[in-house]
Scaffold this motif. Sequence first.
Motif, PDB file in Angstrom:
ATOM      1  N   TYR A 128       0.834  -1.196   0.000  1.00  0.00           N
ATOM      2  CA  TYR A 128       0.000   0.000   0.000  1.00  0.00           C
ATOM      3  C   TYR A 128       0.875   1.254   0.000  1.00  0.00           C
ATOM      4  CZ  TYR A 128      -4.239   2.719   1.195  1.00  0.00           C
ATOM      5  OH  TYR A 128      -5.312   3.608   1.195  1.00  0.00           O
ATOM      6  N   GLY A 129       1.421   1.565  -1.155  1.00  0.00           N
ATOM      7  CA  GLY A 129       2.286   2.742  -1.253  1.00  0.00           C
ATOM      8  C   GLY A 129       2.196   3.431  -2.599  1.00  0.00           C
ATOM      9  N   LEU A 130       1.143   3.154  -3.359  1.00  0.00           N
ATOM     10  CA  LEU A 130       0.963   3.678  -4.711  1.00  0.00           C
ATOM     11  C   LEU A 130       1.048   5.201  -4.746  1.00  0.00           C
ATOM     12  CD1 LEU A 130      -0.042   2.235  -7.473  1.00  0.00           C
ATOM     13  CD2 LEU A 130      -2.190   3.397  -6.983  1.00  0.00           C
ATOM     14  N   PRO A 131       1.664   5.778  -5.779  1.00  0.00           N
ATOM     15  CA  PRO A 131       1.626   7.242  -5.917  1.00  0.00           C
ATOM     16  C   PRO A 131       0.185   7.762  -5.906  1.00  0.00           C
ATOM     17  CG  PRO A 131       3.229   6.305  -7.440  1.00  0.00           C
ATOM     18  CD  PRO A 131       2.511   5.144  -6.813  1.00  0.00           C
ATOM     19  N   ASP A 132      -0.043   8.861  -5.182  1.00  0.00           N
ATOM     20  CA  ASP A 132      -1.393   9.441  -5.022  1.00  0.00           C
ATOM     21  C   ASP A 132      -2.360   8.368  -4.529  1.00  0.00           C
ATOM     22  OD1 ASP A 132      -3.312  11.464  -5.027  1.00  0.00           O
ATOM     23  OD2 ASP A 132      -3.905  11.040  -7.095  1.00  0.00           O
ATOM     24  N   ARG A 133      -1.954   7.679  -3.496  1.00  0.00           N
ATOM     25  CA  ARG A 133      -2.573   6.439  -3.033  1.00  0.00           C
ATOM     26  C   ARG A 133      -4.088   6.494  -2.875  1.00  0.00           C
ATOM     27  NH1 ARG A 133       0.465   4.682   2.064  1.00  0.00           N
ATOM     28  NH2 ARG A 133      -0.556   6.517   2.929  1.00  0.00           N
ATOM     29  N   ASP A 134      -4.593   7.454  -2.137  1.00  0.00           N
ATOM     30  CA  ASP A 134      -6.022   7.506  -1.829  1.00  0.00           C
ATOM     31  C   ASP A 134      -6.676   8.756  -2.427  1.00  0.00           C
ATOM     32  OD1 ASP A 134      -8.284   6.359  -0.678  1.00  0.00           O
ATOM     33  OD2 ASP A 134      -8.087   7.492   1.181  1.00  0.00           O
ATOM     34  N   CYS A 135      -6.040   9.310  -3.438  1.00  0.00           N
ATOM     35  CA  CYS A 135      -6.577  10.493  -4.134  1.00  0.00           C
ATOM     36  C   CYS A 135      -6.937  11.614  -3.170  1.00  0.00           C
ATOM     37  CB  CYS A 135      -7.804  10.115  -4.955  1.00  0.00           C
ATOM     38  SG  CYS A 135      -7.508   8.859  -6.189  1.00  0.00           S
ATOM     39  N   GLY A 136      -6.121  11.809  -2.147  1.00  0.00           N
ATOM     40  CA  GLY A 136      -6.342  12.900  -1.216  1.00  0.00           C
ATOM     41  C   GLY A 136      -7.354  12.630  -0.136  1.00  0.00           C
ATOM     42  N   ASN A 137      -7.835  11.380  -0.026  1.00  0.00           N
ATOM     43  CA  ASN A 137      -8.822  11.052   1.007  1.00  0.00           C
ATOM     44  C   ASN A 137      -8.116  10.686   2.319  1.00  0.00           C
ATOM     45  OD1 ASN A 137     -11.193  11.488  -0.558  1.00  0.00           O
ATOM     46  ND2 ASN A 137     -10.813   9.551  -1.616  1.00  0.00           N
ATOM     47  N   HIS A 138      -8.787   9.889   3.155  1.00  0.00           N
ATOM     48  CA  HIS A 138      -8.298   9.623   4.516  1.00  0.00           C
ATOM     49  C   HIS A 138      -6.918   8.978   4.552  1.00  0.00           C
ATOM     50  CE1 HIS A 138     -11.989  10.861   6.528  1.00  0.00           C
ATOM     51  NE2 HIS A 138     -12.672  10.148   5.658  1.00  0.00           N
ATOM     52  N   SER A 139      -6.591   8.162   3.540  1.00  0.00           N
ATOM     53  CA  SER A 139      -5.286   7.485   3.516  1.00  0.00           C
ATOM     54  C   SER A 139      -4.360   8.110   2.482  1.00  0.00           C
ATOM     55  CB  SER A 139      -5.473   5.992   3.217  1.00  0.00           C
ATOM     56  OG  SER A 139      -6.186   5.356   4.239  1.00  0.00           O
ATOM     57  N   ALA A 140      -4.494   9.419   2.277  1.00  0.00           N
ATOM     58  CA  ALA A 140      -3.686  10.112   1.271  1.00  0.00           C
ATOM     59  C   ALA A 140      -2.206   9.899   1.524  1.00  0.00           C
ATOM     60  CB  ALA A 140      -4.002  11.605   1.291  1.00  0.00           C
ATOM     61  N   GLY A 141      -1.442   9.911   0.448  1.00  0.00           N
ATOM     62  CA  GLY A 141      -0.004   9.718   0.579  1.00  0.00           C
ATOM     63  C   GLY A 141       0.508   8.855  -0.540  1.00  0.00           C
ATOM     64  N   GLY A 142       1.426   7.962  -0.217  1.00  0.00           N
ATOM     65  CA  GLY A 142       2.068   7.143  -1.227  1.00  0.00           C
ATOM     66  C   GLY A 142       3.394   7.741  -1.654  1.00  0.00           C
ATOM     67  N   LEU A 143       4.072   7.043  -2.534  1.00  0.00           N
ATOM     68  CA  LEU A 143       5.408   7.414  -2.973  1.00  0.00           C
ATOM     69  C   LEU A 143       5.377   8.040  -4.363  1.00  0.00           C
ATOM     70  CD1 LEU A 143       7.066   4.066  -1.886  1.00  0.00           C
ATOM     71  CD2 LEU A 143       7.468   6.287  -0.790  1.00  0.00           C
ATOM     72  N   ASP A 144       6.469   8.715  -4.739  1.00  0.00           N
ATOM     73  CA  ASP A 144       6.569   9.152  -6.122  1.00  0.00           C
ATOM     74  C   ASP A 144       6.952   7.935  -6.967  1.00  0.00           C
ATOM     75  OD1 ASP A 144       9.534   8.946  -6.614  1.00  0.00           O
ATOM     76  OD2 ASP A 144       9.606  10.463  -5.047  1.00  0.00           O
ATOM     77  N   PRO A 145       6.768   7.994  -8.290  1.00  0.00           N
ATOM     78  CA  PRO A 145       6.958   6.789  -9.115  1.00  0.00           C
ATOM     79  C   PRO A 145       8.324   6.123  -8.965  1.00  0.00           C
ATOM     80  CG  PRO A 145       5.786   8.464 -10.362  1.00  0.00           C
ATOM     81  CD  PRO A 145       6.189   9.103  -9.063  1.00  0.00           C
ATOM     82  N   ASP A 146       9.406   6.901  -8.941  1.00  0.00           N
ATOM     83  CA  ASP A 146      10.730   6.281  -8.819  1.00  0.00           C
ATOM     84  C   ASP A 146      10.911   5.601  -7.463  1.00  0.00           C
ATOM     85  OD1 ASP A 146      11.451   7.071 -11.358  1.00  0.00           O
ATOM     86  OD2 ASP A 146      12.457   8.895 -10.694  1.00  0.00           O
ATOM     87  N   ALA A 147      10.446   6.269  -6.403  1.00  0.00           N
ATOM     88  CA  ALA A 147      10.547   5.676  -5.069  1.00  0.00           C
ATOM     89  C   ALA A 147       9.674   4.443  -4.960  1.00  0.00           C
ATOM     90  CB  ALA A 147      10.161   6.699  -4.004  1.00  0.00           C
ATOM     91  N   TYR A 148       8.518   4.458  -5.628  1.00  0.00           N
ATOM     92  CA  TYR A 148       7.621   3.299  -5.599  1.00  0.00           C
ATOM     93  C   TYR A 148       8.277   2.103  -6.286  1.00  0.00           C
ATOM     94  CZ  TYR A 148       3.308   0.574  -6.012  1.00  0.00           C
ATOM     95  OH  TYR A 148       2.340  -0.412  -5.920  1.00  0.00           O
ATOM     96  N   ARG A 149       8.958   2.366  -7.383  1.00  0.00           N
ATOM     97  CA  ARG A 149       9.664   1.283  -8.074  1.00  0.00           C
ATOM     98  C   ARG A 149      10.718   0.659  -7.157  1.00  0.00           C
ATOM     99  NH1 ARG A 149      11.084   4.023 -11.867  1.00  0.00           N
ATOM    100  NH2 ARG A 149       9.512   3.425 -13.405  1.00  0.00           N
ATOM    101  N   GLU A 150      11.494   1.496  -6.503  1.00  0.00           N
ATOM    102  CA  GLU A 150      12.546   0.981  -5.620  1.00  0.00           C
ATOM    103  C   GLU A 150      11.950   0.241  -4.435  1.00  0.00           C
ATOM    104  OE1 GLU A 150      16.475   2.487  -3.084  1.00  0.00           O
ATOM    105  OE2 GLU A 150      15.128   3.967  -4.023  1.00  0.00           O
ATOM    106  N   TRP A 151      10.886   0.776  -3.850  1.00  0.00           N
ATOM    107  CA  TRP A 151      10.251   0.161  -2.684  1.00  0.00           C
ATOM    108  C   TRP A 151       9.707  -1.219  -3.028  1.00  0.00           C
ATOM    109  CZ3 TRP A 151       4.807  -0.057  -0.980  1.00  0.00           C
ATOM    110  CH2 TRP A 151       4.659  -0.286   0.412  1.00  0.00           C
ATOM    111  N   THR A 152       8.992  -1.326  -4.167  1.00  0.00           N
ATOM    112  CA  THR A 152       8.430  -2.626  -4.555  1.00  0.00           C
ATOM    113  C   THR A 152       9.528  -3.595  -4.983  1.00  0.00           C
ATOM    114  OG1 THR A 152       7.909  -1.746  -6.772  1.00  0.00           O
ATOM    115  CG2 THR A 152       6.141  -1.746  -5.132  1.00  0.00           C
ATOM    116  N   GLU A 153      10.632  -3.078  -5.512  1.00  0.00           N
ATOM    117  CA  GLU A 153      11.764  -3.965  -5.811  1.00  0.00           C
ATOM    118  C   GLU A 153      12.310  -4.598  -4.535  1.00  0.00           C
ATOM    119  OE1 GLU A 153      14.580  -1.526  -7.802  1.00  0.00           O
ATOM    120  OE2 GLU A 153      13.713  -1.828  -9.801  1.00  0.00           O
ATOM    121  N   ARG A 154      12.431  -3.806  -3.482  1.00  0.00           N
ATOM    122  CA  ARG A 154      12.930  -4.350  -2.210  1.00  0.00           C
ATOM    123  C   ARG A 154      11.972  -5.406  -1.663  1.00  0.00           C
ATOM    124  NH1 ARG A 154      16.580  -0.773   0.461  1.00  0.00           N
ATOM    125  NH2 ARG A 154      17.914   0.084  -1.175  1.00  0.00           N
ATOM    126  N   ILE A 155      10.676  -5.128  -1.757  1.00  0.00           N
ATOM    127  CA  ILE A 155       9.693  -6.108  -1.279  1.00  0.00           C
ATOM    128  C   ILE A 155       9.803  -7.399  -2.079  1.00  0.00           C
ATOM    129  CG2 ILE A 155       7.235  -6.610  -0.999  1.00  0.00           C
ATOM    130  CD1 ILE A 155       6.818  -3.550  -0.658  1.00  0.00           C
TER     131      ILE A 155
END
Length: 340
Positions: A128-155
């Motif tokens: 659960y770390g997608l860029p623009d994760r919750d479209c600004g709702n209660h769980s807003a956040g997530g990573l930028d695309p490059d950081a998301y790629r690196e994070w999911t690579e580690r997982i």
Amino acid sequence: MGRAHRPGRRRRIPRPVLVGGAVVVVVALLAGIAVVGSLVTNLFHTVSARPPAVDTRIVVPDESKAAKAAGQAPAESPEHDAAAWLAAQPTTYWLTPEIDPVEEVWDRVAHLAAEAREQDATVSIAVYGLPDRDCGNHSAGGLDPDAYREWTERIGDALRSAPDVRKIVILEPDSIALAPSCGSLDDRARYLRTAVENLRGVDTWIYLDAGHSAWHPADEMAGLLRSTGLLDEVRGVALNVSNYQDTANEFDYAHRLSDLLGGTHAVIDTSRNGAGPAGAQWCNPGGRLVGAASGAYGDGVVDTTLWIKPPGESDGECNGGPAAGTWWPDAAVELTRESR
């Protein structure tokens, strides 16, 4: 066994035929390598001794928020009893960059895999770390695309470092179901493709977000899922994540999606649907109960039920709740009032 052939005199092959034959052999070899490579890739990505099913035992994470709350609540209090009971239940662990950032997430997954070995269980994680994760709702956040790629690579690296452990991955809850209202389906599909490429591996079953039966009609959701181009790369879809819809309705919805999508499978979140939905409310509705346990039900389409949303964690700052994902003792007590 075929008939044996007697060796005979070697016949001289004319040069053009020899060259042409060599070309044919090379092409055939290359084609064979491509086919074998494709088969190995598919085998690596999808093979399992046994897919998730009704009898699948899910890891009980020792560092869940429920376990921490049980250690902090006053002994013999309703808050302690509720937290302790929930801490003993097989539940999906949510990987978020806020709690398990890129420099720590490999260790977290490795720890969950070690627990799985000790418990003879299957790891179940929600990524659960997608860029623009919750479209600004209660769980807003997530990573930028490059950081998301690196994070999911580690997982993914951590998952593949445990080939002896079976893994269930719930990939980005709400990512597809929210996409039409966020206006970002193409972007989200691209991020999800990156995640699937990074996460897949032997005995790793990935499920895409497919909302729930009261959100998008089945034909509409099927179209959204097709547009990702990922249905051939994953096991199936995850339904009712963080929601409260009746299990029977979700089974029916799963079957309709499967019929529309050529046999895709599903898992259903039953962590908080024991009292069914509360009308149109989805954010911390009152009077809810935990539902059927992980591994309770399944059929030819629904692989199994799972506790995906950890009971006791808030949906957001609504109906008296704290921030999304925060432990909420009152909710834990209410959800478990008929189970403890």
